[in-house]
Design a protein around this motif. Structure first.
Motif, PDB file in Angstrom:
ATOM      1  N   PHE A 135      -9.527 -13.566   0.829  1.00  9.19           N
ATOM      2  CA  PHE A 135      -9.388 -13.464   2.276  1.00  9.19           C
ATOM      3  C   PHE A 135      -9.647 -12.029   2.684  1.00  9.19           C
ATOM      4  CE2 PHE A 135      -6.668 -16.901   0.837  1.00  9.19           C
ATOM      5  CZ  PHE A 135      -6.999 -17.937   1.705  1.00  9.19           C
ATOM      6  N   ALA A 136     -10.554 -11.822   3.628  1.00 10.24           N
ATOM      7  CA  ALA A 136     -10.882 -10.475   4.102  1.00 10.24           C
ATOM      8  C   ALA A 136      -9.856 -10.011   5.129  1.00 10.24           C
ATOM      9  CB  ALA A 136     -12.278 -10.470   4.728  1.00 10.24           C
ATOM     10  N   ALA A 137      -9.583  -8.692   5.141  1.00  7.17           N
ATOM     11  CA  ALA A 137      -8.640  -8.112   6.096  1.00  7.17           C
ATOM     12  C   ALA A 137      -9.073  -6.689   6.441  1.00  7.17           C
ATOM     13  CB  ALA A 137      -7.229  -8.109   5.515  1.00  7.17           C
ATOM     14  N   HIS A 138      -8.503  -6.162   7.503  1.00 12.26           N
ATOM     15  CA  HIS A 138      -8.817  -4.807   7.956  1.00 12.26           C
ATOM     16  C   HIS A 138      -7.620  -3.901   7.685  1.00 12.26           C
ATOM     17  CE1 HIS A 138     -11.713  -7.312  10.051  1.00 12.26           C
ATOM     18  NE2 HIS A 138     -12.464  -6.236  10.143  1.00 12.26           N
ATOM     19  N   ARG A 139      -7.858  -2.853   6.917  1.00 13.60           N
ATOM     20  CA  ARG A 139      -6.804  -1.924   6.507  1.00 13.60           C
ATOM     21  C   ARG A 139      -6.012  -1.387   7.698  1.00 13.60           C
ATOM     22  NH1 ARG A 139      -6.338   1.391   1.876  1.00 13.60           N
ATOM     23  NH2 ARG A 139      -8.392   0.700   1.255  1.00 13.60           N
ATOM     24  N   CYS A 140      -6.679  -0.946   8.750  1.00 10.98           N
ATOM     25  CA  CYS A 140      -5.971  -0.327   9.876  1.00 10.98           C
ATOM     26  C   CYS A 140      -5.026  -1.320  10.565  1.00 10.98           C
ATOM     27  CB  CYS A 140      -6.945   0.281  10.876  1.00 10.98           C
ATOM     28  SG  CYS A 140      -8.071  -0.892  11.614  1.00 10.98           S
ATOM     29  N   LEU A 141      -5.407  -2.593  10.625  1.00  8.52           N
ATOM     30  CA  LEU A 141      -4.527  -3.582  11.246  1.00  8.52           C
ATOM     31  C   LEU A 141      -3.323  -3.899  10.367  1.00  8.52           C
ATOM     32  CD1 LEU A 141      -7.140  -6.007  12.810  1.00  8.52           C
ATOM     33  CD2 LEU A 141      -5.763  -4.279  13.951  1.00  8.52           C
ATOM     34  N   LEU A 142      -3.543  -3.975   9.065  1.00 11.28           N
ATOM     35  CA  LEU A 142      -2.425  -4.219   8.154  1.00 11.28           C
ATOM     36  C   LEU A 142      -1.423  -3.076   8.210  1.00 11.28           C
ATOM     37  CD1 LEU A 142      -4.459  -5.522   5.087  1.00 11.28           C
ATOM     38  CD2 LEU A 142      -2.992  -6.885   6.585  1.00 11.28           C
ATOM     39  N   VAL A 143      -1.925  -1.856   8.213  1.00  9.16           N
ATOM     40  CA  VAL A 143      -1.064  -0.670   8.268  1.00  9.16           C
ATOM     41  C   VAL A 143      -0.300  -0.615   9.585  1.00  9.16           C
ATOM     42  CG1 VAL A 143      -1.124   1.851   8.385  1.00  9.16           C
ATOM     43  CG2 VAL A 143      -2.418   0.650   6.611  1.00  9.16           C
ATOM     44  N   ALA A 144      -0.959  -0.960  10.690  1.00  9.61           N
ATOM     45  CA  ALA A 144      -0.315  -0.919  12.006  1.00  9.61           C
ATOM     46  C   ALA A 144       0.775  -1.972  12.135  1.00  9.61           C
ATOM     47  CB  ALA A 144      -1.357  -1.115  13.113  1.00  9.61           C
ATOM     48  N   ARG A 145       0.635  -3.105  11.451  1.00  8.47           N
ATOM     49  CA  ARG A 145       1.565  -4.221  11.627  1.00  8.47           C
ATOM     50  C   ARG A 145       2.668  -4.297  10.572  1.00  8.47           C
ATOM     51  NH1 ARG A 145       1.814  -7.097  16.060  1.00  8.47           N
ATOM     52  NH2 ARG A 145       2.441  -8.825  14.799  1.00  8.47           N
ATOM     53  N   SER A 146       2.540  -3.568   9.464  1.00  7.99           N
ATOM     54  CA  SER A 146       3.502  -3.741   8.376  1.00  7.99           C
ATOM     55  C   SER A 146       3.812  -2.427   7.674  1.00  7.99           C
ATOM     56  CB  SER A 146       2.941  -4.752   7.366  1.00  7.99           C
ATOM     57  OG  SER A 146       3.688  -4.738   6.174  1.00  7.99           O
ATOM     58  N   SER A 147       5.094  -2.083   7.610  1.00  5.36           N
ATOM     59  CA  SER A 147       5.486  -0.864   6.898  1.00  5.36           C
ATOM     60  C   SER A 147       5.258  -1.015   5.393  1.00  5.36           C
ATOM     61  CB  SER A 147       6.949  -0.517   7.196  1.00  5.36           C
ATOM     62  OG  SER A 147       7.789  -1.582   6.818  1.00  5.36           O
ATOM     63  N   VAL A 148       5.346  -2.229   4.870  1.00  6.69           N
ATOM     64  CA  VAL A 148       5.092  -2.475   3.453  1.00  6.69           C
ATOM     65  C   VAL A 148       3.625  -2.200   3.130  1.00  6.69           C
ATOM     66  CG1 VAL A 148       5.068  -4.217   1.623  1.00  6.69           C
ATOM     67  CG2 VAL A 148       6.966  -4.150   3.271  1.00  6.69           C
ATOM     68  N   PHE A 149       2.718  -2.748   3.953  1.00 12.58           N
ATOM     69  CA  PHE A 149       1.297  -2.482   3.724  1.00 12.58           C
ATOM     70  C   PHE A 149       0.970  -1.009   3.953  1.00 12.58           C
ATOM     71  CE2 PHE A 149       0.414  -7.146   4.503  1.00 12.58           C
ATOM     72  CZ  PHE A 149       0.065  -7.399   3.189  1.00 12.58           C
ATOM     73  N   LYS A 150       1.638  -0.396   4.917  1.00 14.27           N
ATOM     74  CA  LYS A 150       1.406   1.020   5.182  1.00 14.27           C
ATOM     75  C   LYS A 150       1.729   1.848   3.937  1.00 14.27           C
ATOM     76  CE  LYS A 150       2.386   4.694   8.453  1.00 14.27           C
ATOM     77  NZ  LYS A 150       3.060   5.045   9.709  1.00 14.27           N
ATOM     78  N   ALA A 151       2.864   1.562   3.317  1.00 17.99           N
ATOM     79  CA  ALA A 151       3.246   2.287   2.106  1.00 17.99           C
ATOM     80  C   ALA A 151       2.274   2.017   0.965  1.00 17.99           C
ATOM     81  CB  ALA A 151       4.666   1.899   1.694  1.00 17.99           C
ATOM     82  N   GLN A 152       1.838   0.782   0.870  1.00 18.69           N
ATOM     83  CA  GLN A 152       0.947   0.406  -0.237  1.00 18.69           C
ATOM     84  C   GLN A 152      -0.475   0.913  -0.037  1.00 18.69           C
ATOM     85  OE1 GLN A 152       0.697  -3.799  -0.970  1.00 18.69           O
ATOM     86  NE2 GLN A 152      -0.553  -3.545  -2.794  1.00 18.69           N
ATOM     87  N   LEU A 153      -0.973   0.833   1.184  1.00 12.25           N
ATOM     88  CA  LEU A 153      -2.390   1.121   1.424  1.00 12.25           C
ATOM     89  C   LEU A 153      -2.681   2.559   1.836  1.00 12.25           C
ATOM     90  CD1 LEU A 153      -3.282  -2.165   3.324  1.00 12.25           C
ATOM     91  CD2 LEU A 153      -3.740  -1.612   0.928  1.00 12.25           C
ATOM     92  N   CYS A 154      -1.666   3.316   2.227  1.00 11.41           N
ATOM     93  CA  CYS A 154      -1.900   4.695   2.664  1.00 11.41           C
ATOM     94  C   CYS A 154      -1.334   5.724   1.703  1.00 11.41           C
ATOM     95  CB  CYS A 154      -1.300   4.927   4.057  1.00 11.41           C
ATOM     96  SG  CYS A 154      -2.192   4.041   5.336  1.00 11.41           S
ATOM     97  N   GLY A 155      -0.997   5.274   0.505  1.00  5.57           N
ATOM     98  CA  GLY A 155      -0.483   6.210  -0.496  1.00  5.57           C
ATOM     99  C   GLY A 155      -1.559   7.222  -0.874  1.00  5.57           C
ATOM    100  N   ALA A 156      -1.141   8.270  -1.511  1.00  2.00           N
ATOM    101  CA  ALA A 156      -2.072   9.341  -1.908  1.00  2.00           C
ATOM    102  C   ALA A 156      -3.231   8.783  -2.729  1.00  2.00           C
ATOM    103  CB  ALA A 156      -1.325  10.411  -2.700  1.00  2.00           C
ATOM    104  N   MET A 157      -4.413   9.020  -2.237  1.00  7.70           N
ATOM    105  CA  MET A 157      -5.652   8.660  -2.927  1.00  7.70           C
ATOM    106  C   MET A 157      -5.775   7.162  -3.214  1.00  7.70           C
ATOM    107  SD  MET A 157      -7.110  11.589  -3.159  1.00  7.70           S
ATOM    108  CE  MET A 157      -8.412  11.405  -4.342  1.00  7.70           C
ATOM    109  N   ASN A 158      -5.128   6.323  -2.420  1.00 10.04           N
ATOM    110  CA  ASN A 158      -5.197   4.886  -2.646  1.00 10.04           C
ATOM    111  C   ASN A 158      -6.503   4.338  -2.081  1.00 10.04           C
ATOM    112  OD1 ASN A 158      -4.939   2.124  -2.793  1.00 10.04           O
ATOM    113  ND2 ASN A 158      -2.758   2.146  -2.310  1.00 10.04           N
ATOM    114  N   GLU A 159      -7.376   3.952  -2.955  1.00 10.54           N
ATOM    115  CA  GLU A 159      -8.666   3.395  -2.545  1.00 10.54           C
ATOM    116  C   GLU A 159      -8.784   1.927  -2.941  1.00 10.54           C
ATOM    117  OE1 GLU A 159     -10.953   4.914  -0.687  1.00 10.54           O
ATOM    118  OE2 GLU A 159      -9.595   6.611  -0.577  1.00 10.54           O
TER     119      GLU A 159
END
Length: 192
Positions: free
Chosen positions: A158-182
């Motif tokens: 399932f495709a998703a957009h990083r910025c929307l996941l980060v904006a809607r969920s603190s869990v995704f924000k922590a997971q997807l915006c960690g240092a050098m997380n690509e």
């Protein structure tokens, strides 16, 4: 203002009512119209058609709300029309308010539209441009264009957009915006 019933629209149709007609028995009342799955309703309801709420009675008169997911005249809007659904004379002088709540847990009305005092001799009046739809973001989500994240669930992607996941969920924000997380794949496994 007293409760005058509720209607649920899901899967592009009105769900069955527990009571046939709710009589609030008052001079001032409100009817709750809940729309689940707006995108599906918009897609499946033809442009010149609408979905009626369950009937309800306020000031001794029978009313219905017509929900136009593709607008009454302009499909970029949602239209709501208050319809006097009886043949009792004389017509009635009313004032009504339509408001929307985007997420029920917030319970904060938005898009509030109040009519002037209206004499309903034509049996209907409404907010034909109640709420304008921002289709650009919806189209982007549906097209999966510029999707940066893939969820792998049970072997399906399932495709998703990083910025929307980060904006809607603190869990995704922590997971997807960690240092050098690509990371571009999020695997979800069921635990039994």
């Amino acid at each position: 203002m007293d409760f005058a019933g509720a209607s649920l629209i899901a899967d592009d149709k009105l769900c069955a009512a527990i009571e046939s007609v709710v009589d609030a028995g008052v001079d001032s009342g409100y009817h709750l119209l809940v729309v689940q799955g707006y995108s599906c309703t918009k897609e499946k309801t033809p442009k010149d058609e609408w979905i009626e709420s369950h009937p309800f009675i306020v000031v001794g008169r029978r009313w219905i709300i017509d929900y136009h997911p593709n607008g009454f005249e302009d499909e970029e809007y949602i239209s709501l029309v208050l319809t006097l659904d009886d043949d009792i004379e004389p017509s009635v002088n009313v004032q009504y308010v339509f408001s929307s709540v985007d997420q029920s847990e917030l319970r904060v009305p938005k898009n509030i539209r109040q009519s002037q005092s209206v004499y309903l001799d034509e049996h209907l009046d409404g907010q034909y441009e109640f709420m304008k739809l921002q289709s650009h973001l919806g189209n982007l989500l549906l097209s999966k264009e510029c999707a940066h994240i893939t969820f792998e669930v049970g072997g399906e992607d399932f495709a998703a957009h990083r910025c929307l996941l980060v904006a809607r969920s603190s869990v995704f924000k922590a997971q997807l915006c960690g240092a050098m997380n690509e990371s571009s794949v999020v695997k979800i496994s069921a635990l039994y």
